[in-house]
Scaffold this motif. Structure first.
Motif, mmCIF file in Angstrom:
data_model
loop_
_atom_site.group_PDB
_atom_site.id
_atom_site.type_symbol
_atom_site.label_atom_id
_atom_site.label_comp_id
_atom_site.label_asym_id
_atom_site.label_seq_id
_atom_site.Cartn_x
_atom_site.Cartn_y
_atom_site.Cartn_z
ATOM 1 N N THR A 25 0.689 -1.147 0.043
ATOM 2 C CA THR A 25 0.165 0.076 0.156
ATOM 3 C C THR A 25 0.846 1.071 -0.079
ATOM 4 O OG1 THR A 25 -0.067 0.167 2.506
ATOM 5 C CG2 THR A 25 -1.958 -1.120 1.250
ATOM 6 N N GLY A 26 2.246 1.191 0.289
ATOM 7 C CA GLY A 26 3.173 2.307 0.401
ATOM 8 C C GLY A 26 2.891 3.256 1.808
ATOM 9 N N ASP A 30 1.393 0.636 7.535
ATOM 10 C CA ASP A 30 1.190 -0.808 7.108
ATOM 11 C C ASP A 30 2.623 -1.548 6.976
ATOM 12 O OD1 ASP A 30 -1.549 -0.436 7.026
ATOM 13 O OD2 ASP A 30 -1.401 -0.222 4.712
ATOM 14 N N THR A 31 3.568 -0.532 6.554
ATOM 15 C CA THR A 31 5.184 -1.311 6.344
ATOM 16 C C THR A 31 5.515 -1.631 7.849
ATOM 17 O OG1 THR A 31 5.463 0.110 4.581
ATOM 18 C CG2 THR A 31 7.345 -0.709 5.872
ATOM 19 N N HIS A 74 7.598 -12.517 -3.573
ATOM 20 C CA HIS A 74 7.042 -12.468 -4.912
ATOM 21 C C HIS A 74 5.806 -11.485 -4.805
ATOM 22 C CE1 HIS A 74 5.978 -13.771 -8.783
ATOM 23 N NE2 HIS A 74 4.938 -13.995 -8.363
ATOM 24 N N TYR A 75 4.979 -12.043 -3.909
ATOM 25 C CA TYR A 75 3.552 -11.605 -3.587
ATOM 26 C C TYR A 75 3.284 -10.200 -2.891
ATOM 27 C CZ TYR A 75 1.896 -15.688 -5.535
ATOM 28 O OH TYR A 75 1.818 -17.021 -6.824
ATOM 29 N N ARG A 76 4.555 -9.761 -2.333
ATOM 30 C CA ARG A 76 4.601 -8.509 -1.636
ATOM 31 C C ARG A 76 3.416 -8.807 -0.358
ATOM 32 N NH1 ARG A 76 8.958 -6.944 -1.237
ATOM 33 N NH2 ARG A 76 7.966 -4.933 -0.377
ATOM 34 N N ASN A 77 3.283 -9.842 -0.045
ATOM 35 C CA ASN A 77 2.510 -10.166 1.193
ATOM 36 C C ASN A 77 3.222 -11.071 2.314
ATOM 37 O OD1 ASN A 77 0.243 -10.463 2.725
ATOM 38 N ND2 ASN A 77 -1.171 -11.565 1.256
ATOM 39 N N PRO A 78 3.158 -10.469 3.545
ATOM 40 C CA PRO A 78 3.912 -11.492 4.294
ATOM 41 C C PRO A 78 3.173 -12.480 5.111
ATOM 42 C CG PRO A 78 3.575 -9.305 5.499
ATOM 43 C CD PRO A 78 3.025 -9.125 3.813
#
Length: 116
Positions: A25-26, A30-31, A74-78
């Motif tokens: 989301t940038g 969230d980060t 890869h999916y940018r989802n931890p």
């Protein structure tokens, strides 16, 4: 390479990935949440699996961690990907033991640390 060295190298890779992680989301909030999740999940799983002594079980844990790390990058989802395994996905067996074994073997490698 020894299992201990492989585990330490993998743990280091996870911590580096957490440090360099940015949420899809940038947003900075969230980060921060996702970075904390990565670190907490790694700490929990590595600590829980520190008592494992069987080399094949250690290799399974290493393979799971590597797979989860690669999928997260890869999916940018931890977070672990959901697994939808219908109860009747595995054919009925004559014995319940066989069916339970087949269900256990059909789990993807990246969810062995979770119960489904």
């Amino acid at each position: 390479m020894s299992n201990k060295r492989a585990v330490l190298r993998l743990y280091r890779r996870v911590l580096v990935a957490a440090r360099e992680w940015t949420a899809s989301t940038g947003l900075e909030s969230d980060t921060k949440v996702e970075r904390n999740y990565i670190i907490d999940e790694a700490r929990f799983l590595f600590k829980r699996n520190s008592k494992v002594t069987d080399s094949t079980e250690i290799e399974t844990c290493i393979r799971e961690a590597e797979t989860r790390l690669e999928m997260a990058l890869h999916y940018r989802n931890p977070y672990p990907r959901p697994v939808n395994l219908p109860h009747m996905a595995v054919p009925q067996a004559m014995h319940r033991k066989v069916q339970v074994r087949r269900l256990r073997e059909s789990k993807p490698v990246y969810v062995h640390s979770q119960d489904i």
